[in-house]
Design an enzyme around this catalytic site. Structure first.
Site, PDB file in Angstrom:
ATOM      1  CG  ASP A 138      28.878  27.626  13.679  1.00  0.00           C
ATOM      2  OD1 ASP A 138      28.129  26.675  13.985  1.00  0.00           O
ATOM      3  OD2 ASP A 138      30.116  27.496  13.614  1.00  0.00           O
ATOM      4  CE1 TYR A 164      24.929  19.047  16.298  1.00  0.00           C
ATOM      5  CE2 TYR A 164      24.681  20.958  14.869  1.00  0.00           C
ATOM      6  CZ  TYR A 164      25.461  20.173  15.697  1.00  0.00           C
ATOM      7  OH  TYR A 164      26.767  20.499  15.919  1.00  0.00           O
TER       8      TYR A 164
END
Length: 419
Positions: A171, A247
């Protein structure tokens, strides 16, 4: 439609069930887990009344699909149309060990990035391969949707047996694109996004033929309005000329990210739920409030379960959709077997990667390095694992790499095959 969830005793399974309520696509939900007690606890949650704030579409009932549970994998897979793979080999205790060992060696411990990600991959790949073999044997017509982290690596391992019938989802790109649309004040944009799972970059935001990304990068106030803009800062984003997946924080700001001990926190928190000390909804809200808490925005219903439903509808009903997914092929810098994260066209034939812009050199180099490390994990030998640790850019010493590997092998029974 029969949907099987592998890892059916997992904490996030009620989110999937909630998304299915009133949707109508799935009429039978089968939960599989190796832990019967966890399965029983999750079934209690599913059997209870909808949580406050649950949304059920108007004109539908809230009964949802029939639910059954089993610890027998072959029984679970019989007749499956879709299979969600959402396993966690070693459980949250394993994740906590990954983080603790990494931190003790002075390196990043996040579960999908760096040393922790390699350790997680090493103990997950053999199990994922066995599941893929079983699916190919028992339910060869099923579509497998992989949530299991490290998602790109695990999807590539499963594709060895399932080919293009396994698709990885996350997601995180979906959330980034929705936040960028809000910052720009637009809807239905086309996104030029490419990379690997948890290692991707948004390179363009198009309405018709106009790329709106330069406009966004030149607007400090708009950048401050969403998570990635605050996380990376306007100056760094303008220097990059792209917007990284959240990330990439672990690569670009490694020193600031070193204290991540999420696994130990979740282990303590979820133990209270599985022991019956606290209800699921309270635990869920606490979990979400503490995820990347320094910068995190709400996905406003855009979690992985909703991405999975869009994917299922596109395949089952031949409803053409464009989704960012983990599939084989799609990046010119990697071979055709490599699972990458790119926008795909999805219909009854599955997911096919759409053309994307070539990655800038700094991104392409990092993608090639991390994919090479993935391939070493897939080899599944001690020398290959040592190379994986030693070559990772977030492990800065070959001596540290060997100590990490040896410590993980000692601490994780699942890594006995590397001895």
């Amino acid at each position: 439609m029969r949907l099987v969830i592998l890892g059916g005793g997992g904490f996030r399974v009620p989110l999937v069930h909630r998304a299915l309520m009133g949707d109508g696509l799935v009429d039978e939900l089968v939960l599989h887990d190796v832990d019967a007690a966890r399965l029983a606890r999750v079934r209690e949650v599913l059997a209870g009344p909808p949580a406050p704030g649950s949304i059920v579409p108007r004109g539908t009932d809230n009964s949802g699909p029939r639910v059954s549970a089993t610890t027998d994998l072959e029984e679970a897979l019989q007749g499956a149309d879709f299979v969600f793979s959402a396993i966690r080999v070693g459980g949250l205790a394993g994740r906590a060990i990954d983080e603790q060992v990494a931190h003790a060696h002075g390196v990043l411990g996040q579960e999908t990035v760096g040393a922790g990600g390699i350790a997680y991959g090493l103990r997950t790949v053999p199990v994922a391969r066995e599941i893929a073999r079983k699916v190919a044997l028992v339910a060869p017509e099923a579509w497998v949707i992989n949530f299991t982290n490290p998602a790109g690596l695990v999807t590539e391992a499963m594709a060895e047996h399932l080919g293009d019938r396994v698709i990885g989802i996350c997601d995180s790109p979906f959330g980034l694109c929705r936040r960028v649309e809000r910052a720009l004040g637009v809807e239905n944009a086309r996104f030029d996004y490419a990379g690997l799972n948890h290692l991707g970059w948004l390179q363009g935001v198009y309405l018709d033929d106009e790329n709106l990304l330069p406009r966004l990068l030149d607007d400090p106030e708009a950048l401050r309005s969403f998570e990635e803009g605050r996380l990376f800062g306007a100056e760094w984003l303008r220097a990059l000329g792209v917007i990284p997946n959240e990330y990439l924080h672990y690569y670009y700001d490694t020193r600031e990210a070193m204290g991540d001990d999420r696994g130990a926190f979740l282990l303590r928190q979820q133990k209270r739920f599985y022991d019956g000390e606290v209800d699921w909804e309270t635990t869920r809200l606490e979990r979400e409030a503490t995820y990347m808490k320094q910068e995190r925005d709400s996905l406003e219903g855009g979690g992985y379960e909703h991405v999975a439903l869009k994917l299922m509808h596109a395949i089952a009903n031949d409803e053409r959709a464009t989704l960012i997914l983990n599939v084989r092929g799609g990046l010119s810098t990697l071979d055709s077997r490599a699972v990458v994260e790119v926008p795909c066209t999805v219909d009854k034939r599955g997911a096919r990667p759409n053309p994307v812009s070539p990655l800038p050199d700094h991104a392409a180099g990092l993608v090639q390095t991390i994919k090479a490390i993935d391939r070493l994990v897939l080899e599944g030998t001690y020398p290959a694992a040592l190379k994986a640790f030693g070559l990772h850019p977030l492990v800065d010493s070959t001596k540290t790499a060997k100590s990490l590997l040896d410590t993980y092998v000692d601490r994780h029974p699942e890594l006995a095959y590397l001895r």
